[in-house]
Design a protein around this motif. Structure first.
Motif, PDB file in Angstrom:
ATOM      1  N   GLN A   5       0.847  -1.187   0.000  1.00 27.30           N
ATOM      2  CA  GLN A   5       0.000   0.000   0.000  1.00 27.30           C
ATOM      3  C   GLN A   5       0.882   1.235   0.000  1.00 27.30           C
ATOM      4  OE1 GLN A   5      -3.162   0.633  -0.142  1.00 27.30           O
ATOM      5  NE2 GLN A   5      -4.123  -1.352   0.074  1.00 27.30           N
ATOM      6  N   LEU A   9      -4.479   5.397   4.287  1.00 23.27           N
ATOM      7  CA  LEU A   9      -5.722   4.667   4.507  1.00 23.27           C
ATOM      8  C   LEU A   9      -6.496   5.285   5.673  1.00 23.27           C
ATOM      9  CD1 LEU A   9      -4.416   0.995   4.296  1.00 23.27           C
ATOM     10  CD2 LEU A   9      -5.645   2.235   2.513  1.00 23.27           C
ATOM     11  N   HIS A  40      -0.994   7.058   7.610  1.00 20.33           N
ATOM     12  CA  HIS A  40      -2.417   6.747   7.530  1.00 20.33           C
ATOM     13  C   HIS A  40      -3.230   7.654   8.458  1.00 20.33           C
ATOM     14  CE1 HIS A  40      -1.233   3.446   5.053  1.00 20.33           C
ATOM     15  NE2 HIS A  40      -0.555   2.857   6.029  1.00 20.33           N
ATOM     16  N   ASN A  62     -18.522   5.131   3.269  1.00 18.34           N
ATOM     17  CA  ASN A  62     -17.430   4.690   2.400  1.00 18.34           C
ATOM     18  C   ASN A  62     -16.186   5.571   2.481  1.00 18.34           C
ATOM     19  OD1 ASN A  62     -18.369   6.914   1.024  1.00 18.34           O
ATOM     20  ND2 ASN A  62     -19.140   5.760  -0.737  1.00 18.34           N
ATOM     21  N   THR A  63     -16.152   6.509   3.436  1.00 15.07           N
ATOM     22  CA  THR A  63     -14.910   7.251   3.660  1.00 15.07           C
ATOM     23  C   THR A  63     -13.935   6.440   4.514  1.00 15.07           C
ATOM     24  OG1 THR A  63     -15.770   8.345   5.653  1.00 15.07           O
ATOM     25  CG2 THR A  63     -16.134   9.450   3.542  1.00 15.07           C
ATOM     26  N   ASP A  65     -11.796   2.997   4.985  1.00 15.33           N
ATOM     27  CA  ASP A  65     -11.245   1.971   4.102  1.00 15.33           C
ATOM     28  C   ASP A  65     -11.035   0.636   4.797  1.00 15.33           C
ATOM     29  OD1 ASP A  65      -9.850   1.956   1.225  1.00 15.33           O
ATOM     30  OD2 ASP A  65      -8.701   0.655   2.568  1.00 15.33           O
ATOM     31  N   ARG A  66     -10.785   0.670   6.107  1.00 14.30           N
ATOM     32  CA  ARG A  66     -10.543  -0.525   6.902  1.00 14.30           C
ATOM     33  C   ARG A  66     -11.161  -0.328   8.290  1.00 14.30           C
ATOM     34  NH1 ARG A  66      -8.593  -1.903   2.576  1.00 14.30           N
ATOM     35  NH2 ARG A  66      -6.527  -2.796   2.153  1.00 14.30           N
ATOM     36  N   ILE A  89     -16.813  -2.980   3.557  1.00 15.06           N
ATOM     37  CA  ILE A  89     -15.553  -2.503   4.130  1.00 15.06           C
ATOM     38  C   ILE A  89     -14.848  -3.672   4.818  1.00 15.06           C
ATOM     39  CG2 ILE A  89     -14.496  -0.908   5.783  1.00 15.06           C
ATOM     40  CD1 ILE A  89     -16.992   0.855   5.446  1.00 15.06           C
TER      41      ILE A  89
END
Length: 296
Positions: A5, A9, A40, A62-63, A65-66, A89
């Protein structure tokens, strides 16, 4: 897919301060600091009461990511039941609970630096998602003796627990006369016994393997039916589990399927991912046709 990555994130950390083991607040802050050092954007949310993780995650969008659950299997189950399924998610767990069934089966890291590596480069697995009487799970559902233990635990729990915390609940559950449950698997197989486990993981109670061919992405649920749950029977089961031959015990049945129905003349004590789930007139479990992304 795996791969390094390179972008920042946005990561939500949901931590349960009363989970067993380490200082959860400190652990969550350490993980957040490790992620910030890597560029991150972590957010920490500390749960305040039972069900709070489910309430918090239900408003995620959806803002994010994990999602990382810093806690035990019960907290992970809350997140699974609250997260909007349509967003997909990926979620994972930094296991800090007493049993840590998912963490042990998937060999999830317990160190913050290793969790940061997983969040960046881990593999996404579509885990089998089951539903029992309206609630989702990917670990284990139980009817009978072990559910009675969780019922007694819920009555008396004060803060964090360890293996010794279960001694009195086990003793109280042993005083009950065993009930016999009827089990129907895929409407083609029938079994009956005093305790039923429907599992997606090999590990049971964090200390042994019961469903030894189970897995979160096998496409089926493993069903273990024990004929009796008196003290002498449980000791016998544990001895056979130690030597890896539980299924050789007379009356023990091991089935696989996607749709399970459990019935009894009286309301049944039920546990879901290690937490008491109430008493039910009938238990219906079905494997979803779609899984849910777990980061491993």
């Amino acid at each position: 897919m795996t791969g390094v990555q390179t972008c920042a994130l946005p990561i939500l950390i949901i931590a349960n301060p009363v989970s067993s083991g380490v200082d959860i607040r400190k652990k969550a802050r350490r993980l957040a600091g490790c992620l910030e050092e890597r560029g991150h954007a972590p957010q920490i949310y500390l749960t305040r009461y039972r069900g709070d993780a489910r309430h918090k995650i239900s408003s995620v969008n959806n803002t994010i990511d994990r999602v990382v659950v810093v806690g035990g299997d019960g907290t992970f189950n809350e997140v699974l039941n609250g997260i909007p399924m349509d967003l997909g998610i990926p979620i994972t767990q930094l296991p800090t609970g007493n049993a840590n069934l998912l963490g042990k089966d998937l060999n999830l890291p317990t160190r913050c630096s290793a969790m940061a590596d997983l969040l960046e480069n881990g593999k996404i697995v579509q885990a089998d998602l089951a539903e029992m009487n309206g609630s989702k799970f990917i670990m284990v559902a139980g009817v009978g003796f072990d559910a009675r233990v969780t019922e007694e635990m819920k009555k008396n729990r004060r803060g964090k627990v360890n293996n010794f915390s279960y001694l009195l609940p086990i003793f109280r559950a042993l005083r009950d006369l065993p009930r016999i449950y009827e089990v129907f698997v895929d409407e083609t197989h029938y079994a009956k016994g005093a305790m039923v486990l429907v599992s997606n993981v090999k590990t049971y109670a964090g200390i042994c393997t019961v469903a030894d061919t189970a897995g979160i992405d096998t496409g089926v649920l493993d069903v273990v039916v024990l004929p009796q749950t008196r003290a002498k029977d449980l000791i016998n089961y544990m001895a056979h589990i130690y030597f890896g031959n539980l299924h050789s015990v007379k009356g023990v049945q091991y089935l696989k399927g996607k749709k399970i129905s459990i019935q009894c003349k009286n309301p049944m004590p039920v546990q879901l991912d290690g937490d008491f789930f109430g008493r039910h007139e009938e238990v219906n479990i079905e494997l979803s046709t779609t899984g849910y992304p777990i980061l491993v």
